[in-house]
Scaffold this motif. Sequence first.
Motif, PDB file in Angstrom:
ATOM      1  N   UNK A 354       0.857  -1.176   0.000  1.00  0.00           N
ATOM      2  CA  UNK A 354       0.000   0.000   0.000  1.00  0.00           C
ATOM      3  C   UNK A 354       0.895   1.229   0.000  1.00  0.00           C
ATOM      4  N   UNK A 355       0.253   2.396  -0.058  1.00  0.00           N
ATOM      5  CA  UNK A 355       0.962   3.655   0.150  1.00  0.00           C
ATOM      6  C   UNK A 355       0.381   4.313   1.401  1.00  0.00           C
ATOM      7  N   UNK A 397      -5.079  -4.623   2.368  1.00  0.00           N
ATOM      8  CA  UNK A 397      -6.192  -3.803   2.864  1.00  0.00           C
ATOM      9  C   UNK A 397      -5.740  -3.077   4.123  1.00  0.00           C
ATOM     10  N   UNK A 398      -6.475  -2.033   4.471  1.00  0.00           N
ATOM     11  CA  UNK A 398      -6.126  -1.224   5.634  1.00  0.00           C
ATOM     12  C   UNK A 398      -7.015  -1.541   6.832  1.00  0.00           C
ATOM     13  N   UNK A 409      -3.760   7.403   3.005  1.00  0.00           N
ATOM     14  CA  UNK A 409      -3.571   5.988   2.659  1.00  0.00           C
ATOM     15  C   UNK A 409      -4.199   5.713   1.294  1.00  0.00           C
ATOM     16  N   UNK A 410      -3.576   4.802   0.547  1.00  0.00           N
ATOM     17  CA  UNK A 410      -4.144   4.382  -0.732  1.00  0.00           C
ATOM     18  C   UNK A 410      -3.762   2.931  -1.002  1.00  0.00           C
ATOM     19  N   UNK A 411      -4.715   2.173  -1.538  1.00  0.00           N
ATOM     20  CA  UNK A 411      -4.440   0.788  -1.944  1.00  0.00           C
ATOM     21  C   UNK A 411      -4.190   0.692  -3.451  1.00  0.00           C
ATOM     22  N   UNK A 439      -1.386  11.993  -9.931  1.00  0.00           N
ATOM     23  CA  UNK A 439      -0.781  12.301  -8.629  1.00  0.00           C
ATOM     24  C   UNK A 439      -1.903  12.313  -7.595  1.00  0.00           C
ATOM     25  N   UNK A 440      -1.887  11.359  -6.675  1.00  0.00           N
ATOM     26  CA  UNK A 440      -2.976  11.239  -5.704  1.00  0.00           C
ATOM     27  C   UNK A 440      -2.611  11.791  -4.337  1.00  0.00           C
ATOM     28  N   UNK A 441      -1.338  12.131  -4.128  1.00  0.00           N
ATOM     29  CA  UNK A 441      -0.925  12.693  -2.843  1.00  0.00           C
ATOM     30  C   UNK A 441       0.378  13.431  -3.053  1.00  0.00           C
TER      31      UNK A 441
END
Length: 456
Positions: A354-355, A397-398, A409-411, A439-441
């Motif tokens: 994950x990130x 998964x988180x 957080x991102x999966x 770019x998500x973060x």
Amino acid sequence: MRKRSCTKQLICVCNVKMVPVHAACALFSLTPLLVLGVPPIWTQPEQVHLAYPGEPGSMVVTWTTFSKTESKVEYGILGGQFFEMTTKGNTTLFVDSGEEKRKLYIHRVILTGLKPAVNYVYHCGSDEGWSDVFYFTALNDSTSFSPRFALYGDLGNENPQSLARLQKDTQLGMYDVILHIGDFAYDMHEDNARIGDEFMRQIQSIAAYVPYMTCPGNHEATYNFSNYRNRFSMPGQTESLWYSWNLGSAHIISLSTEVYFYLEFGLELLFKQYEWLKKDLEEANKPENRAVRPWIITMGHRPMYCSDDDQDDCTKFDSYVRLGRKDTKPPAPGLEDLFYRYGVDLELWAHEHTYERLWPVYADKVYNGSKEQPYVNPKAPVHIVTGSAGCREKTDSFNPNPKEWSAFRSTDYGYTRMKVFNTTHIYLEQISDDQYGKVIDSIWVVKEKHGFSAWF
């Protein structure tokens, strides 16, 4: 004219003699045996990759053959005469520990005297076989250089989802260095190390053009990390297990988190690495060194903090890497206090697929710079977990209820980009491969002061 019957005995011509088909078939049936009786000659270089040896003006070229040959790199400045320079290196025989005991010849050539920021073309091998032609840019050794990185962990031979985008990024000249934070191929030792061969061929389209800097992960542990230790060529004399190097205004430390988990390979490694880390951090914190390279960045595979729902190190016990182990004699020290004491600014991790970006954190508590600007003069190190490049184990998964230090957080499958702009600013952004490179973060880490005193 009457057609010949297909039921007649077939014949073939060999040296003008007529030979019955059954005799010919018998002869041809021996062909594989005749071929197998001659050992194949595998002198063609493959799995070409670069690394930075740590000395300004240098680059190490590593490749593999399956027969013993010379180790040469022919190179020249792009736009000048091709291959006007030649450097020779050495060859190491690596015998994989699988059933077949396959032999690989690992070649290493260190190029020196390179001109900073100049583009070079090269090929490697010998007169028995040469690689394709590749190119690289010699690293700029100025402390005012602003290096660009791609960083990720957990990239496999199967389901390497981010690889194509990373290849294109590299071809566009977007990176000066790649940081692969553990877990390669899944797994390099499998199929008598053929999976390792295939993975190294896969990353050649990146690693033959920019330095590919690594650290070991848990998936490298088989046969005492032998595939990892033999295939990569990191700085120092520790078989790539831990080392440090400088680039721009950053001092970068690569470490093995696995010394806390694979005690069967020697508890002394854990203490040896700890003492090395302490000395390295002491040296990096000397006023004259921290003044020119104030950023201290670490990379290690298993994170100190994570909020994945993995029923393992994120949920069942506190990180050995962070707090150490009390079940060893003597007790093994963790790294969080050490890194805090020496003012480590940024800690890069993987392992969790994950990130996750954390708020500045120490001792399980958040220490933001301020509520409005948490990463401006933060009061604790900043942690990034980036292990979602793509592998056969898919993404994780988180935990639905993370602790307060979890900021984003991102999966999604993806990877992280980082640019060390100057002595006060670092920029990081997360790329989602699932969302076509979006770019998500992103964050800026801004520090006007570095070192232990920056926490107060």
